[in-house]
Structure formats: C-alpha cells, structure tokens
Scaffold this motif. Sequence first.
Motif, PDB file in Angstrom:
ATOM      1  N   ALA A 184      -7.555 -61.532 -61.908  1.00 43.49           N
ATOM      2  CA  ALA A 184      -7.320 -62.644 -62.819  1.00 43.49           C
ATOM      3  C   ALA A 184      -6.288 -62.243 -63.869  1.00 43.49           C
ATOM      4  O   ALA A 184      -6.129 -61.055 -64.176  1.00 43.49           O
ATOM      5  N   PRO A 185      -5.560 -63.207 -64.446  1.00 42.34           N
ATOM      6  CA  PRO A 185      -4.572 -62.880 -65.476  1.00 42.34           C
ATOM      7  C   PRO A 185      -5.187 -62.132 -66.650  1.00 42.34           C
ATOM      8  O   PRO A 185      -6.340 -62.356 -67.011  1.00 42.34           O
ATOM      9  N   GLY A 186      -4.398 -61.248 -67.230  1.00 42.64           N
ATOM     10  CA  GLY A 186      -4.852 -60.486 -68.386  1.00 42.64           C
ATOM     11  C   GLY A 186      -4.376 -59.048 -68.307  1.00 42.64           C
ATOM     12  O   GLY A 186      -3.498 -58.700 -67.528  1.00 42.64           O
ATOM     13  N   SER A 187      -4.979 -58.197 -69.123  1.00 37.30           N
ATOM     14  CA  SER A 187      -4.652 -56.774 -69.146  1.00 37.30           C
ATOM     15  C   SER A 187      -5.731 -55.997 -68.402  1.00 37.30           C
ATOM     16  O   SER A 187      -6.924 -56.193 -68.635  1.00 37.30           O
ATOM     17  N   TRP A 188      -5.308 -55.123 -67.520  1.00 32.63           N
ATOM     18  CA  TRP A 188      -6.225 -54.311 -66.735  1.00 32.63           C
ATOM     19  C   TRP A 188      -5.881 -52.842 -66.932  1.00 32.63           C
ATOM     20  O   TRP A 188      -4.723 -52.480 -67.107  1.00 32.63           O
ATOM     21  N   ARG A 189      -6.899 -52.001 -66.889  1.00 36.22           N
ATOM     22  CA  ARG A 189      -6.681 -50.553 -66.958  1.00 36.22           C
ATOM     23  C   ARG A 189      -7.058 -49.948 -65.610  1.00 36.22           C
ATOM     24  O   ARG A 189      -8.124 -50.215 -65.071  1.00 36.22           O
ATOM     25  N   MET A 190      -6.167 -49.112 -65.083  1.00 34.16           N
ATOM     26  CA  MET A 190      -6.349 -48.476 -63.794  1.00 34.16           C
ATOM     27  C   MET A 190      -6.717 -47.005 -64.000  1.00 34.16           C
ATOM     28  O   MET A 190      -5.935 -46.234 -64.544  1.00 34.16           O
ATOM     29  N   PHE A 191      -7.912 -46.630 -63.569  1.00 32.34           N
ATOM     30  CA  PHE A 191      -8.420 -45.265 -63.743  1.00 32.34           C
ATOM     31  C   PHE A 191      -8.366 -44.506 -62.418  1.00 32.34           C
ATOM     32  O   PHE A 191      -8.767 -45.028 -61.377  1.00 32.34           O
ATOM     33  N   ALA A 192      -7.909 -43.267 -62.476  1.00 32.41           N
ATOM     34  CA  ALA A 192      -7.935 -42.370 -61.329  1.00 32.41           C
ATOM     35  C   ALA A 192      -8.823 -41.183 -61.673  1.00 32.41           C
ATOM     36  O   ALA A 192      -8.583 -40.476 -62.656  1.00 32.41           O
ATOM     37  N   SER A 193      -9.878 -40.976 -60.883  1.00 31.46           N
ATOM     38  CA  SER A 193     -10.816 -39.871 -61.096  1.00 31.46           C
ATOM     39  C   SER A 193     -10.675 -38.891 -59.934  1.00 31.46           C
ATOM     40  O   SER A 193     -10.860 -39.264 -58.768  1.00 31.46           O
ATOM     41  N   PHE A 194     -10.375 -37.622 -60.237  1.00 29.34           N
ATOM     42  CA  PHE A 194     -10.062 -36.668 -59.173  1.00 29.34           C
ATOM     43  C   PHE A 194     -10.298 -35.238 -59.643  1.00 29.34           C
ATOM     44  O   PHE A 194     -10.449 -34.961 -60.846  1.00 29.34           O
ATOM     45  N   THR A 195     -10.293 -34.319 -58.673  1.00 24.73           N
ATOM     46  CA  THR A 195     -10.443 -32.890 -58.930  1.00 24.73           C
ATOM     47  C   THR A 195      -9.416 -32.142 -58.087  1.00 24.73           C
ATOM     48  O   THR A 195      -9.488 -32.177 -56.854  1.00 24.73           O
ATOM     49  N   PRO A 196      -8.439 -31.490 -58.705  1.00 22.40           N
ATOM     50  CA  PRO A 196      -7.460 -30.729 -57.915  1.00 22.40           C
ATOM     51  C   PRO A 196      -8.138 -29.612 -57.119  1.00 22.40           C
ATOM     52  O   PRO A 196      -9.091 -28.985 -57.595  1.00 22.40           O
ATOM     53  N   ALA A 197      -7.636 -29.375 -55.914  1.00 23.85           N
ATOM     54  CA  ALA A 197      -8.187 -28.313 -55.066  1.00 23.85           C
ATOM     55  C   ALA A 197      -7.386 -27.023 -55.181  1.00 23.85           C
ATOM     56  O   ALA A 197      -7.751 -26.014 -54.583  1.00 23.85           O
ATOM     57  N   ALA A 198      -6.303 -27.057 -55.944  1.00 18.17           N
ATOM     58  CA  ALA A 198      -5.466 -25.872 -56.119  1.00 18.17           C
ATOM     59  C   ALA A 198      -4.704 -26.010 -57.439  1.00 18.17           C
ATOM     60  O   ALA A 198      -4.735 -27.061 -58.086  1.00 18.17           O
TER      61      ALA A 198
END
Length: 309
Positions: free
Chosen positions: A156-170
Amino acid sequence: MSSSSRFTTRRRSLAAVGTAAALALTLAACGSSSDSSSSMPGMDHGAKSSASSSPSASQAMGDKPGMDHMATGNGLSDTQDGYRLTSKDATLPSGRQAAYRFTVTGPDGKAVTAFAVDQTRRMHFYAVRSDLTGFQHLHPTMAADGTWSAGLASLAPGSWRMFASFTPAAGAGKDKDFVLSRTVTVPGNATKTPLPAPVGSTHVDGYTVTVKGEPMAGMAHPLTVSIAKDGKPVTDLQPYLDTYAHLTAFHEGDAAFAHLHPTTKVTGDHGGPDLTFHAELPTCGNWRLFLQFQTGGTLHTAALTLHVG
C-alpha cells in the motif's frame, strides 16, 4: 543441543547490542509515551495494508528515503561494523507484486556471498510499514554476485522499511548477527489508521492467540504465547523455521526491530498450546508483535500491540 536452543544462544547476542545504549534513555523516554486509539487490528499476511506512514526517525532527521544512518543495535541503520545494506530501490510500485533487490557489502567494500544458515535460512527479510500495520516476512534468493531479490506482495502507498537479518559465514563479522535496514517510498494516496491499542489476545484464521507477560524496557523477561481454536488448546503446531512460532516486534514511532527468542523445545508436529519466548525489548512504549505459526501445512500470522513500561 537442539537447533532451537542453538538459535536462542546465538540470537541473544543481537538483542544485547542495543540494550546498553537504550537503558541510558529509558527513564526519560518512558514517561512520554501515549497509547494509540483503538481500531480494528491491522495485520498483513504479506499482502496489503490500508494505513499510512507516520514520519520515521530517519525522515525527521532529514534523510532521503533509502538512506538511513542511525544508531546500530535496533535495525534502524543500513551500516554496522563495516557491513552495509545497499540497494538502488528507493521507491516501489503500489498495488502489485514487486521485487526489492539489495546487496550486503563487507568491510572490504565487496559483496558478501557467504552467509550462515539461521533458522533454516541464510537471509530473513522483513518489509514493515512505518505505522506497523503492514508486515511481510520473506526469504529472498541470492544471485552468484551477491545480489538478493525479495519478491514482495502488493504494498500500500506510504513509507516502508526493509530489514535484512543475516549472519556472515566468513570475514570480520563471521558468526555475528546483523539486522540492517533501508526505507523505500510507495507512491500514492496513503490512508491513515492508528495503531491498534494494546490487547492481550487476537484472532487469526479461526485461532485465538493470547500473550501473557509484562516486560519492562531494557530488562530480560519471559513471554508466554498460548494458541487455541474453537475454545480448545491447540496441540498440532508444526515446526516453522526450526521452532513452533516465529515472533518479531517493531516499536511504534521509529519501527525499531527486536527478535523475541523462542525457548520451547521442538518435538515433532504436535507443538502447543503454550510457547515461551525470551523477550528483551530495549525501549518503552507500544510494540507491534507479529507471531507466525504453522498448522496443517498452512502458515498463520497474528498481530497484536504490547505495551512496554
């Protein structure tokens, strides 16, 4: 040790990062929070939302959409310890499916391509409306060059926040948990809807989800989630991402991220009705909880507002 227990131990390090800084501000901030007016529970199964965005902390500081350089530890920054979330997508279309493409770069400036598996996935991705009435939890795919693609349902129209959750393997951040984010704008006429008031239970797909516990800001506290259907306790929960329920929380006003760690042992396709979580919410105010659980091969997403004093 079970996979759920290993996940709990690893993830606690992430919650601890933001706790120390938040404690310094807790007493001043807690006295100024106010409850939202009541409305129908706003919840999104990865489809649409009818609420508009309220200004995020980054917008108040004058940042452009997609450029967030805020304090680390709560997911409100696109960079931490030399790792950066980058994307050319500052806007996404409304009313139809769209792909959000992004890359994680390391301290050397190169795209990271080695990620550890966490809860059966190498990347957990969340799209959250700034007013917390829109929510999508996805597991994007990565190309050989390190570019991730998250296939979003209609926004829907508006402001959205995109989160990336991760753990580097090296590399320098090996085995360390990261949550980074950027904002995007979805053009169109946004309709404002207040965040539902705090409640102890909610309904989704015929299920009743009840949350018990009174967490205090900056302090570890257990939460118990109970699931029932037709007035009877549910005992046929199936594992989802190595646990019987996946629980995330976002803070009203700035959409700060918190992951609530499951402590219930997984023992086959007969989980429930009571599930326990280790909650460590760093700031007071209202938090929107999104609980995902699976029965009969179907994923359900329940949402409710929890007040933290």
